[in-house]
Write a protein that holds these residues in place. Structure first.
Motif, PDB file in Angstrom:
ATOM      1  N   LEU A  58      33.794  41.805  33.885  1.00 15.00           N
ATOM      2  CA  LEU A  58      35.006  42.260  33.225  1.00 15.00           C
ATOM      3  C   LEU A  58      35.164  41.470  31.947  1.00 15.00           C
ATOM      4  CD1 LEU A  58      37.567  42.218  36.170  1.00 15.00           C
ATOM      5  CD2 LEU A  58      36.261  44.153  35.327  1.00 15.00           C
ATOM      6  N   ARG A  59      35.630  42.124  30.912  1.00 13.30           N
ATOM      7  CA  ARG A  59      35.983  41.422  29.679  1.00 13.30           C
ATOM      8  C   ARG A  59      37.493  41.518  29.556  1.00 13.30           C
ATOM      9  NH1 ARG A  59      34.020  39.465  24.940  1.00 13.30           N
ATOM     10  NH2 ARG A  59      35.395  39.684  23.138  1.00 13.30           N
ATOM     11  N   LEU A  60      38.135  40.340  29.567  1.00 11.99           N
ATOM     12  CA  LEU A  60      39.580  40.282  29.432  1.00 11.99           C
ATOM     13  C   LEU A  60      39.944  40.017  27.981  1.00 11.99           C
ATOM     14  CD1 LEU A  60      40.619  38.145  32.543  1.00 11.99           C
ATOM     15  CD2 LEU A  60      40.337  40.615  32.368  1.00 11.99           C
ATOM     16  N   LYS A  61      41.050  40.604  27.542  1.00 13.66           N
ATOM     17  CA  LYS A  61      41.518  40.408  26.177  1.00 13.66           C
ATOM     18  C   LYS A  61      42.045  38.994  26.044  1.00 13.66           C
ATOM     19  CE  LYS A  61      44.162  42.387  22.483  1.00 13.66           C
ATOM     20  NZ  LYS A  61      43.324  41.712  21.528  1.00 13.66           N
ATOM     21  N   GLY A  62      41.497  38.273  25.075  1.00 14.10           N
ATOM     22  CA  GLY A  62      41.962  36.921  24.774  1.00 14.10           C
ATOM     23  C   GLY A  62      42.778  36.949  23.500  1.00 14.10           C
ATOM     24  N   THR A  63      42.177  36.475  22.428  1.00 14.51           N
ATOM     25  CA  THR A  63      42.804  36.552  21.110  1.00 14.51           C
ATOM     26  C   THR A  63      42.011  37.550  20.273  1.00 14.51           C
ATOM     27  OG1 THR A  63      41.415  34.793  20.200  1.00 14.51           O
ATOM     28  CG2 THR A  63      43.465  34.107  21.265  1.00 14.51           C
TER      29      THR A  63
ATOM     30  N   ILE B 117      37.291  36.784  27.177  1.00 16.94           N
ATOM     31  CA  ILE B 117      36.893  36.085  28.402  1.00 16.94           C
ATOM     32  C   ILE B 117      36.064  37.049  29.234  1.00 16.94           C
ATOM     33  CG2 ILE B 117      37.710  34.941  30.483  1.00 16.94           C
ATOM     34  CD1 ILE B 117      40.281  34.306  28.840  1.00 16.94           C
ATOM     35  N   ILE B 118      34.843  36.645  29.563  1.00 15.73           N
ATOM     36  CA  ILE B 118      33.947  37.474  30.360  1.00 15.73           C
ATOM     37  C   ILE B 118      33.893  36.890  31.770  1.00 15.73           C
ATOM     38  CG2 ILE B 118      31.589  38.309  30.643  1.00 15.73           C
ATOM     39  CD1 ILE B 118      31.327  38.138  27.582  1.00 15.73           C
ATOM     40  N   CYS B 119      34.263  37.714  32.743  1.00 18.00           N
ATOM     41  CA  CYS B 119      34.314  37.291  34.141  1.00 18.00           C
ATOM     42  C   CYS B 119      33.238  38.021  34.935  1.00 18.00           C
ATOM     43  CB  CYS B 119      35.683  37.614  34.738  1.00 18.00           C
ATOM     44  SG  CYS B 119      37.072  36.931  33.837  1.00 18.00           S
ATOM     45  N   GLN B 120      32.336  37.259  35.529  1.00 15.30           N
ATOM     46  CA  GLN B 120      31.319  37.850  36.390  1.00 15.30           C
ATOM     47  C   GLN B 120      31.852  37.814  37.817  1.00 15.30           C
ATOM     48  OE1 GLN B 120      27.250  36.666  35.752  1.00 15.30           O
ATOM     49  NE2 GLN B 120      26.819  36.830  37.921  1.00 15.30           N
ATOM     50  N   LEU B 121      31.933  38.983  38.446  1.00 14.98           N
ATOM     51  CA  LEU B 121      32.536  39.083  39.763  1.00 14.98           C
ATOM     52  C   LEU B 121      31.602  38.602  40.857  1.00 14.98           C
ATOM     53  CD1 LEU B 121      34.298  42.541  39.431  1.00 14.98           C
ATOM     54  CD2 LEU B 121      35.252  40.278  39.039  1.00 14.98           C
ATOM     55  N   GLU B 122      32.192  37.947  41.851  1.00 18.85           N
ATOM     56  CA  GLU B 122      31.444  37.447  42.997  1.00 18.85           C
ATOM     57  C   GLU B 122      31.029  38.605  43.901  1.00 18.85           C
ATOM     58  OE1 GLU B 122      33.412  35.184  46.441  1.00 18.85           O
ATOM     59  OE2 GLU B 122      32.645  33.604  45.154  1.00 18.85           O
ATOM     60  N   ASN B 123      31.949  39.527  44.136  1.00 19.67           N
ATOM     61  CA  ASN B 123      31.707  40.674  45.007  1.00 19.67           C
ATOM     62  C   ASN B 123      31.323  41.872  44.146  1.00 19.67           C
ATOM     63  OD1 ASN B 123      31.706  42.666  46.893  1.00 19.67           O
ATOM     64  ND2 ASN B 123      33.806  42.364  47.571  1.00 19.67           N
ATOM     65  N   THR B 124      30.154  42.418  44.366  1.00 22.66           N
ATOM     66  CA  THR B 124      29.695  43.549  43.557  1.00 22.66           C
ATOM     67  C   THR B 124      29.900  44.870  44.281  1.00 22.66           C
ATOM     68  OG1 THR B 124      27.443  43.242  44.375  1.00 22.66           O
ATOM     69  CG2 THR B 124      28.011  42.176  42.291  1.00 22.66           C
ATOM     70  N   ASP B 125      30.806  44.889  45.238  1.00 19.51           N
ATOM     71  CA  ASP B 125      31.126  46.102  45.986  1.00 19.51           C
ATOM     72  C   ASP B 125      31.723  47.143  45.040  1.00 19.51           C
ATOM     73  OD1 ASP B 125      31.626  47.885  48.024  1.00 19.51           O
ATOM     74  OD2 ASP B 125      33.512  46.936  48.603  1.00 19.51           O
ATOM     75  N   SER B 126      31.200  48.340  45.046  1.00 18.17           N
ATOM     76  CA  SER B 126      31.632  49.392  44.116  1.00 18.17           C
ATOM     77  C   SER B 126      33.095  49.762  44.282  1.00 18.17           C
ATOM     78  CB  SER B 126      30.774  50.638  44.293  1.00 18.17           C
ATOM     79  OG  SER B 126      29.450  50.360  43.906  1.00 18.17           O
TER      80      SER B 126
ATOM     81  N   GLY C 241      45.323  38.591  32.895  1.00 20.67           N
ATOM     82  CA  GLY C 241      45.082  39.209  31.597  1.00 20.67           C
ATOM     83  C   GLY C 241      44.835  40.705  31.709  1.00 20.67           C
ATOM     84  N   VAL C 242      44.594  41.308  30.561  1.00 25.82           N
ATOM     85  CA  VAL C 242      44.372  42.749  30.459  1.00 25.82           C
ATOM     86  C   VAL C 242      42.875  43.019  30.317  1.00 25.82           C
ATOM     87  CG1 VAL C 242      44.860  44.814  29.085  1.00 25.82           C
ATOM     88  CG2 VAL C 242      46.629  43.069  29.386  1.00 25.82           C
ATOM     89  N   VAL C 243      42.371  43.947  31.104  1.00 25.31           N
ATOM     90  CA  VAL C 243      40.949  44.310  31.068  1.00 25.31           C
ATOM     91  C   VAL C 243      40.673  45.115  29.799  1.00 25.31           C
ATOM     92  CG1 VAL C 243      39.107  45.579  32.230  1.00 25.31           C
ATOM     93  CG2 VAL C 243      40.809  44.353  33.576  1.00 25.31           C
ATOM     94  N   GLU C 244      39.720  44.634  28.990  1.00 27.80           N
ATOM     95  CA  GLU C 244      39.270  45.396  27.816  1.00 27.80           C
ATOM     96  C   GLU C 244      38.175  46.372  28.208  1.00 27.80           C
ATOM     97  OE1 GLU C 244      38.096  42.524  24.810  1.00 27.80           O
ATOM     98  OE2 GLU C 244      39.893  43.025  23.667  1.00 27.80           O
ATOM     99  N   GLU C 245      37.224  45.879  29.031  1.00 28.06           N
ATOM    100  CA  GLU C 245      36.150  46.748  29.503  1.00 28.06           C
ATOM    101  C   GLU C 245      35.575  46.195  30.795  1.00 28.06           C
ATOM    102  OE1 GLU C 245      32.404  46.982  27.362  1.00 28.06           O
ATOM    103  OE2 GLU C 245      32.760  45.015  26.496  1.00 28.06           O
TER     104      GLU C 245
ATOM    105  N   GLY D 145      34.694  33.179  19.926  1.00 31.75           N
ATOM    106  CA  GLY D 145      33.555  33.322  20.815  1.00 31.75           C
ATOM    107  C   GLY D 145      34.018  33.890  22.139  1.00 31.75           C
ATOM    108  N   ASP D 146      33.238  33.679  23.186  1.00 36.84           N
ATOM    109  CA  ASP D 146      33.572  34.186  24.511  1.00 36.84           C
ATOM    110  C   ASP D 146      33.520  33.064  25.531  1.00 36.84           C
ATOM    111  OD1 ASP D 146      33.985  36.915  23.950  1.00 36.84           O
ATOM    112  OD2 ASP D 146      31.827  37.238  23.864  1.00 36.84           O
TER     113      ASP D 146
END
Length: 143
Positions: free
Chosen positions: A86-91, A96-105, A72-76, A135-136
């Motif tokens: 990451l918030r991915l564009k859905g409808t 869709i909010i994705c919490q990343l496993e690796n928090t490496d900058s 998908g496309v990253v909104e923010e 919703g999300d």
């Protein structure tokens, strides 16, 4: 002490030591990384969001707790208290909010708004917005 009492006492002490060792091992066990797991399904972000909008109960039973791959496309992208999301564009109604496993900058810096990404993570729950459609979808341990 007779022989029978000694054997029972020795068995009890052995069981206690084994239980403590097992508990310590489980407490310190690291979870398997999502990158090492195979996804059960692959989706485009908009089609997954639509699936949850149409019937979130059935979609949650089908995909809840399972590893899925999402394109998908990253909104923010946000980083708060060391947690990268990451918030991915859905409808129009859902994201869709994705919490990343690796928090490496350095890894997180690659996720800019408008970029198309392919993410694998655990599908958790769908949070509806009160009194509104949509919703999300929340995903965790994303790589």
């Amino acid at each position: 002490m007779n022989k029978k009492t000694l054997i029972i006492l020795l068995a009890a002490v052995t069981a206690i030591i084994a239980g403590v060792f097992y508990g310590f091992h489980e407490f310190n066990r690291k979870p398997q990384s999502t990158s090492e797991k195979e996804p059960v399904a692959k989706f485009m972000a908009d089609s997954l969001a639509m699936k949850f909008e149409e019937n979130d109960s059935i979609a949650t039973v089908e995909l809840g707790g399972k590893i899925i791959e999402l394109t998908g496309v990253v909104e923010e992208s946000t980083k708060e208290n060391g947690i990268c999301r990451l918030r991915l564009k859905g409808t129009d109604m859902s994201g869709i909010i994705c919490q990343l496993e690796n928090t490496d900058s350095s890894t997180f810096a690659g996720y800019k708004a408008g970029a198309t990404v392919c993410i694998k993570g655990q599908c958790n729950t769908y949070q509806k917005v009160e009194m509104l459609p949509g919703g999300d979808l929340l995903m965790s341990n994303c790589v």
